[in-house]
Design an enzyme around this catalytic site. Structure first.
Site, short mmCIF file in Angstrom:
data_model
loop_
_atom_site.label_atom_id
_atom_site.label_comp_id
_atom_site.label_asym_id
_atom_site.label_seq_id
_atom_site.Cartn_x
_atom_site.Cartn_y
_atom_site.Cartn_z
CB CYS A 51 5.56 -9.75 2.66
SG CYS A 51 4.40 -10.83 1.80
NE ARG A 53 -3.26 -6.48 2.13
CZ ARG A 53 -3.83 -5.76 1.15
NH1 ARG A 53 -4.26 -4.55 1.40
NH2 ARG A 53 -3.96 -6.27 -0.05
CG HIS A 99 -9.52 -1.41 2.16
ND1 HIS A 99 -8.95 -1.52 0.91
CD2 HIS A 99 -8.53 -1.65 3.06
CE1 HIS A 99 -7.67 -1.79 1.03
NE2 HIS A 99 -7.38 -1.88 2.33
#
Length: 431
Positions: A51, A53, A99
């Protein structure tokens, strides 16, 4: 070893309506894998869609994979490229590794330390693995990312402490009652925050829900969500006799729960503890209620203070977690780089071993050597090869983390000087 690319969007970069457009259903994820492979030439892919990403991780043999990934997202979701670039980010190689590790450690989440994201990363990887979309590179990457997420949770307190009003209420309730098992929750009014708070309490053990409202039909509607008991509101507060936890959130202009009637309720309860949560603004519960023995009253500011304190604690833990992620990202990427030079090192060894073997066989044919002599000569030639290759291999491994292209130049120089590509091609043909 393939290059790693990632493109995505999240709550940091895009509004909800854009994230909704970019989201993938489970069926769409499975449809996307063959497209990424056949039309966009990515050997491997993993799609993470939650929801907050949407991120696509892919591996290919060539650099610059961010642009084809954006093209894929644009074509698949029918979003023009300029809009896509405005709300997305792209990472490659070490930045992509770092990341993903941040994501799995929940350092990139809307609520730092939230536990759901690690499971979502694992589910995304499992889906790709089952579909045959993830290969050697992404298998290594996601397995390590999951491991890093677990390490952060083990070695830090990043997930401790309530960081929402609902969870803060649960945290305070547990301090008062130790356990919420068999406790009764009473909702006064029909506020959304009251329902959410009650839901958290039920999920943490509360067994019964009472809903009191001036409009009885509304009480019935809310009670059905909890399989609870609807009751009409009355100023005597008799509906609170069985309540251990009271949540009040209405738009009433005056106090709905006042000291005198609640004192009578507490007497009937034989002064058993009661935890009252006043989420309303203006307040629903008379502050004087807090002076009643065993009545524990908290308002929205009290809960906000708990949340703010816990967020501050999580931020301190996030700094520790960030150092863990950085350490893991550097170590993992170094290992990946080492894997990239391994084929060249193997080819160099094969080249030298081939020369040695041919010359050794020629020598054996000319000289009449005993088995023992042959063994000595062979051992000596192996030692020479090892010593000759030691320094070049050492230098090559030391160059694996160079960001200025040193590793690539070393590999190219060795391959050209010793015709290593020809050696690799001959070996593959012979195999």
């Amino acid at each position: 070893m393939n290059q790693i690319h990632s493109v995505g969007t999240s709550h940091h970069t895009a509004p909800l309506d854009f994230r909704e457009k970019l989201a993938f259903s489970q069926t769409q994820i499975l449809q996307a894998f063959p497209l990424l492979r056949e039309q966009y030439h990515f050997q491997e892919a993993v799609i993470l869609s939650t929801c907050n990403r949407v991120e696509v991780y892919a591996a290919s043999e060539v650099a610059g994979g961010g642009a084809p990934l954006l093209d894929f997202l644009s074509a698949y979701h029918h979003i023009d490229s300029q809009t896509l670039k405005k709300f997305t980010y792209a990472h490659q190689d070490e930045d992509a590794v770092r990341h993903l590790f941040d994501v799995s450690a929940s350092l990139d989440s809307m609520v730092v330390g939230e536990p759901q994201i690690l499971g979502q990363v694992k589910d995304a990887y499992d889906t790709a693995l089952a579909a045959g979309a993830s290969g050697q590179t992404l298998n290594r990457l996601f397995s390590k990312a999951i491991s890093v997420g677990k390490r952060v949770r083990t070695e830090t307190n990043i997930a401790s402490g309530a960081v929402s009003i609902g969870f803060a209420a649960v945290e305070l309730a547990k301090k008062i009652f130790q356990s919420l098992k068999n406790k009764t929750v009473a909702i006064v009014g029909a506020g959304e925050m009251s329902e959410l708070t009650a839901q958290h309490l039920v999920e943490n053990g509360a067994s019964k829900v009472i809903v009191a409202n001036r409009t009885f039909e509304r009480a019935v509607e809310i009670a059905e969500k909890f399989d609870g008991i609807p009751l009409p509101y009355d100023e005597s507060l008799s509906f609170l006799v069985d309540a251990d936890i009271v949540i009040s959130s209405t738009d009433a202009p005056h106090y709905l729960i006042q000291r005198k009637p609640l004192a009578e309720v507490m007497r009937k309860r034989k002064n058993r503890h009661m935890f009252l949560i006043d989420i309303a603004v203006p307040r629903d519960i008379d502050p004087e209620v807090g002076k009643i023995e065993n009545a524990f009253l908290y308002n929205i500011d009290d809960l906000d203070a708990v949340v703010a304190s816990n967020i501050k604690d999580r931020q301190r833990e996030a700094e520790i977690a960030g150092r863990i992620v950085e350490e893991e990202a550097i170590g993992f990427y170094s290992q990946l780089q080492l894997l990239k030079v391994t084929p060249t090192i193997k080819a160099l060894n094969r080249q030298f071993q081939g020369v040695v073997e041919r010359e050794l066989q020629a020598c054996i044919k000319k000289a009449e050597l005993s088995p023992e002599q042959r063994a000595h000569v062979q051992s000596m030639t192996q030692a020479i090869v090892k010593k000759l290759l030691h320094q070049p291999v050492k230098n090559l491994r030391q160059k694996t983390n160079d960001i200025d292209g040193g590793r690539v130049r070393y590999i190219q120089a060795l391959q050209e000087l010793f015709a290593l590509k020809d050696v690799e091609n001959r070996t593959e043909t012979e195999d």
